[in-house]
Design an enzyme around this catalytic site. Sequence first.
Site, PDB file in Angstrom:
ATOM      1  N   ARG A  68       0.852  -1.186   0.000  1.00  0.00           N
ATOM      2  CA  ARG A  68       0.000   0.000   0.000  1.00  0.00           C
ATOM      3  C   ARG A  68       0.886   1.233   0.000  1.00  0.00           C
ATOM      4  NH1 ARG A  68      -2.202   1.258   4.212  1.00  0.00           N
ATOM      5  NH2 ARG A  68      -1.294  -0.302   5.570  1.00  0.00           N
ATOM      6  N   TYR A 196      -1.674  -3.607  -6.473  1.00  0.00           N
ATOM      7  CA  TYR A 196      -1.416  -4.255  -5.183  1.00  0.00           C
ATOM      8  C   TYR A 196      -2.677  -4.309  -4.308  1.00  0.00           C
ATOM      9  CZ  TYR A 196      -0.023  -5.301  -0.553  1.00  0.00           C
ATOM     10  OH  TYR A 196       0.017  -5.901   0.662  1.00  0.00           O
ATOM     11  N   GLY A 197      -2.820  -5.389  -3.578  1.00  0.00           N
ATOM     12  CA  GLY A 197      -3.970  -5.678  -2.714  1.00  0.00           C
ATOM     13  C   GLY A 197      -4.703  -4.500  -2.120  1.00  0.00           C
ATOM     14  N   GLY A 198      -4.132  -3.883  -1.108  1.00  0.00           N
ATOM     15  CA  GLY A 198      -4.822  -2.824  -0.376  1.00  0.00           C
ATOM     16  C   GLY A 198      -5.128  -1.601  -1.231  1.00  0.00           C
ATOM     17  N   LYS A 205      -9.626  -2.435   2.347  1.00  0.00           N
ATOM     18  CA  LYS A 205      -9.326  -1.245   3.153  1.00  0.00           C
ATOM     19  C   LYS A 205     -10.144  -0.020   2.682  1.00  0.00           C
ATOM     20  CE  LYS A 205      -5.979  -3.495   5.328  1.00  0.00           C
ATOM     21  NZ  LYS A 205      -6.217  -4.086   6.655  1.00  0.00           N
ATOM     22  N   HIS A 225     -10.537  -1.989  12.255  1.00  0.00           N
ATOM     23  CA  HIS A 225      -9.432  -2.825  11.786  1.00  0.00           C
ATOM     24  C   HIS A 225      -9.158  -3.891  12.852  1.00  0.00           C
ATOM     25  CE1 HIS A 225      -4.979  -2.832  10.266  1.00  0.00           C
ATOM     26  NE2 HIS A 225      -5.686  -3.794   9.706  1.00  0.00           N
ATOM     27  N   SER A 247       0.385  -3.280  12.273  1.00  0.00           N
ATOM     28  CA  SER A 247       1.078  -4.329  11.521  1.00  0.00           C
ATOM     29  C   SER A 247       2.258  -4.869  12.332  1.00  0.00           C
ATOM     30  CB  SER A 247       1.553  -3.788  10.175  1.00  0.00           C
ATOM     31  OG  SER A 247       2.351  -2.655  10.370  1.00  0.00           O
ATOM     32  N   ALA A 248       2.644  -6.102  12.026  1.00  0.00           N
ATOM     33  CA  ALA A 248       3.786  -6.789  12.650  1.00  0.00           C
ATOM     34  C   ALA A 248       3.555  -7.168  14.109  1.00  0.00           C
ATOM     35  CB  ALA A 248       5.063  -5.964  12.512  1.00  0.00           C
ATOM     36  N   CYS A 249       2.288  -7.291  14.511  1.00  0.00           N
ATOM     37  CA  CYS A 249       1.972  -7.785  15.854  1.00  0.00           C
ATOM     38  C   CYS A 249       1.414  -9.209  15.825  1.00  0.00           C
ATOM     39  CB  CYS A 249       0.979  -6.862  16.550  1.00  0.00           C
ATOM     40  SG  CYS A 249       1.681  -5.277  17.028  1.00  0.00           S
ATOM     41  N   ASN A 253      -2.101 -14.457  13.266  1.00  0.00           N
ATOM     42  CA  ASN A 253      -1.732 -15.594  14.126  1.00  0.00           C
ATOM     43  C   ASN A 253      -2.645 -15.673  15.345  1.00  0.00           C
ATOM     44  OD1 ASN A 253       0.352 -15.985  12.322  1.00  0.00           O
ATOM     45  ND2 ASN A 253       1.925 -15.039  13.616  1.00  0.00           N
ATOM     46  N   ASP A 274      -9.112  -9.480  10.075  1.00  0.00           N
ATOM     47  CA  ASP A 274      -8.651  -8.139   9.688  1.00  0.00           C
ATOM     48  C   ASP A 274      -9.663  -7.024   9.922  1.00  0.00           C
ATOM     49  OD1 ASP A 274      -6.576  -6.506   8.645  1.00  0.00           O
ATOM     50  OD2 ASP A 274      -7.584  -6.413   6.713  1.00  0.00           O
ATOM     51  N   ARG A 365       2.271 -12.033  -0.170  1.00  0.00           N
ATOM     52  CA  ARG A 365       0.939 -12.334   0.384  1.00  0.00           C
ATOM     53  C   ARG A 365       0.382 -13.653  -0.112  1.00  0.00           C
ATOM     54  NH1 ARG A 365      -1.357  -8.206   3.929  1.00  0.00           N
ATOM     55  NH2 ARG A 365       0.383  -6.752   4.020  1.00  0.00           N
ATOM     56  N   GLY A 490       0.586 -19.511  20.885  1.00  0.00           N
ATOM     57  CA  GLY A 490      -0.510 -20.212  21.566  1.00  0.00           C
ATOM     58  C   GLY A 490      -0.608 -19.857  23.042  1.00  0.00           C
TER      59      GLY A 490
HETATM   60  O1  TSX Z   1       2.414 -13.530  15.882  1.00  0.00           O
HETATM   61  C1  TSX Z   1       3.075 -13.439  16.907  1.00  0.00           C
HETATM   62  N1  TSX Z   1       2.445 -13.496  18.124  1.00  0.00           N
HETATM   63  C2  TSX Z   1       0.952 -13.601  18.198  1.00  0.00           C
HETATM   64  C3  TSX Z   1       0.539 -14.991  18.107  1.00  0.00           C
HETATM   65  C4  TSX Z   1      -0.663 -15.439  18.415  1.00  0.00           C
HETATM   66  N2  TSX Z   1       4.442 -13.273  16.809  1.00  0.00           N
HETATM   67  C5  TSX Z   1       5.112 -13.215  15.497  1.00  0.00           C
HETATM   68  C6  TSX Z   1       5.616 -11.847  15.170  1.00  0.00           C
HETATM   69  C7  TSX Z   1       4.588 -10.940  14.655  1.00  0.00           C
HETATM   70  C8  TSX Z   1       4.338 -11.036  13.193  1.00  0.00           C
HETATM   71  C9  TSX Z   1       5.170 -13.196  17.956  1.00  0.00           C
HETATM   72  N3  TSX Z   1       6.486 -13.027  18.137  1.00  0.00           N
HETATM   73  C10 TSX Z   1       4.565 -13.288  19.203  1.00  0.00           C
HETATM   74  C11 TSX Z   1       3.162 -13.454  19.308  1.00  0.00           C
HETATM   75  O2  TSX Z   1       2.623 -13.549  20.394  1.00  0.00           O
HETATM   76  N4  TSX Z   1       5.538 -13.139  20.140  1.00  0.00           N
HETATM   77  C12 TSX Z   1       6.692 -12.992  19.475  1.00  0.00           C
HETATM   78  C13 TSX Z   1       8.031 -12.801  20.090  1.00  0.00           C
HETATM   79  C14 TSX Z   1       8.670 -14.145  20.300  1.00  0.00           C
HETATM   80  C15 TSX Z   1       9.351 -14.756  19.284  1.00  0.00           C
HETATM   81  C16 TSX Z   1       9.928 -16.014  19.519  1.00  0.00           C
HETATM   82  C17 TSX Z   1       9.812 -16.617  20.762  1.00  0.00           C
HETATM   83  C18 TSX Z   1       9.116 -15.985  21.763  1.00  0.00           C
HETATM   84  C19 TSX Z   1       8.542 -14.753  21.533  1.00  0.00           C
HETATM   85  N5  TSX Z   1      10.398 -17.840  21.104  1.00  0.00           N
HETATM   86  C20 TSX Z   1      11.040 -18.719  20.313  1.00  0.00           C
HETATM   87  O3  TSX Z   1      11.267 -18.451  19.167  1.00  0.00           O
HETATM   88  C21 TSX Z   1      11.472 -19.998  20.917  1.00  0.00           C
HETATM   89 MN    MN Z   2      -4.960  -5.096   8.141  1.00  0.00          MN
END
Ligand code: TSX
Ligand code: MN
Length: 580
Positions: A68, A196-198, A205, A225, A247-249, A253, A274, A365, A490
């Site tokens: 984007r 591109y997507g967005g 979006k 969002h 982003s990047a959190c 997952n 999303d 993506r 998890g």
């Molecule tokens: O997605 C992530 N989450 C949420 C999961 C439900 N990530 C991936 C990075 C963001 C894109 C994470 N990275 C998370 C997290 O909760 N925490 C971390 C940081 C982290 C990375 C590796 C380890 C522990 C914490 N441990 C090992 O690699 C062994």
């Molecule tokens: Mn998003």
Amino acid sequence: MCSRALNEWIEEVARVTQPDRIVWCDGSEREYHALLEQMLGDGTLLRLNERKYPNCYLHRSHPTDVARTEHLTFICTPKPEDAGPTNNWMSPQEARERVGALFRGCMKGRTMYVVPYLMGPPGSPFSEVGVEVTDSPYVVANMRIMTRMGKIALEHLGDSEHFVRGLHSLGDLSPERRYICHFPEERAIWSIGSGYGGNALLGKKCHSLRIASVEARDEGWLAEHMLIIGVEDPEGNVTYLAGAFPSACGKTNLAMLVPPPALSRYKVWTVGDDIAWLRLGPDGRLWAVNPETGFFGVAPGTSVKTNPNAMIALSRNSIFTNVALTPEGTPWWEGMSDPPEFAYDWQGKPWTPASGRPAAHPNARYTAPARQCPSISPHWEDPQGVPISAILFGGRRARVAPLVYEAFDWAHGVFVGASMASETTAAAMGEIGVVRRDPMAMLPFCGYNMADYFRHWLWMGTRSPRMPRIFHVNWFRTDERGQFLWPGFGENLRVLKWIIERVNGRGDAEETPIGYVPTPEALDLEGLTLSKEAVRELLHVDPNEWRQEAEAIAEFFRRFGDRLPEELWQAHRQLLRRLG
Ligand code: TSX
Ligand code: MN
């Protein structure tokens, strides 16, 4: 049965863009496959290994069209104040002249696809019709995965003139002639110069957040969002949560979380990863739907370890963009598995692990159907949505923010959301580790002045005594050596468990200056090997750090001038007072 307003608009668009052919998309399987064959023929798509990735395709974008482009994204309102200090503004007249000129004749020699789509479940009062006109078959194919496309949308529309008008053209793909313009008054979107997507899948979006946020303000709901999940406890009770993360959190997952062995009797159901549209129900609770039907996820970092549900969802009927290609015809990206000895990189160039550059683009993506996700909720298409018990705001913060805390009340929760921030990660984003404010994770997606948006949030809280509780989470706190304190992934379910206990009037907490933080005993840490020291550190609220944080928040709030709701300054003063 077709809407006259729609026919007239299509005629008008065709007059301007002058396509050679017009194709009305019905959304059928047959149409989809004809489109795929055409793209396989002209090289837009490559077929992946049919045995390992059935009905999956690879697309390589133009190398300068990979993400984007926020600096080329505009809100076109008559007054700049209505776009606010966090959006780019262009007057509707200038947009019509400058961007309109680029659309003139832009589809000569091309096919114009008319893509009616429905955002939200069929038959839902939440749902909205949009029509995207595009000259990109790749966009059509992605829209078929991400939205309910074709016949069902036209049925919803009937003879109404109430639909979002999205006009998209690849143009010449030059960043110099790339614009993504939003006209909230006319519920229209003009996007040119990007596939591109967005920027190009206008249902996502552009419609479901930027245009919808304005409609939500005017009509009394929320377009956010946010992911939506249902957490089922061992007794079978399901509690629904919505969560906004920059982003990047790891939002996707979290949306597809697999419980750890110690909590194996729990189950997390995915409703959306999303976008959430939320409305007050007749019972006074806030109900949410996911307007989309697919996941447009970041591939790098996605693996059987980090997100097994996503890996299954994307293993068939999916489109990959800018991933690497192995010699056996399978997709590959950094973080998926051990690297192959040889691959073709995202631009099709020969690559080995010694090449010194990533094989997949960092923003590569997958577009995958939501129904293929093993954790998809049985209620993900319920027309009335799911009832939300808690809203999570999150950020990536190495320090300052504890693992989790609960806001004192709705208005304080809005303050927590409005002051959200996250640290930058991707090298592509510039420096790493810089704290950026991203209120409600909506900074790039709010279609109007964010000061007014905060006011709308505050007002929503006054309408019902049954609004969700608001929490803030941070999976990314580090120790003094820079190591992550929390195992994440998890194991985050342990935090969700405490949140659900709080919602149900249980779950011990300590009152701190920033909100309620769990006591160390209140978090279920059974089966985890975390030191007492690490737990203390994870839950610690440092008044000195928070006084600095409060100053950074004030600096951000000042950008909105006197349009910022007084309640937020009041929450800020109360924070300072509690910090002493
Ligand atoms: O997605 C992530 N989450 C949420 C999961 C439900 N990530 C991936 C990075 C963001 C894109 C994470 N990275 C998370 C997290 O909760 N925490 C971390 C940081 C982290 C990375 C590796 C380890 C522990 C914490 N441990 C090992 O690699 C062994
Ligand atoms: Mn998003």
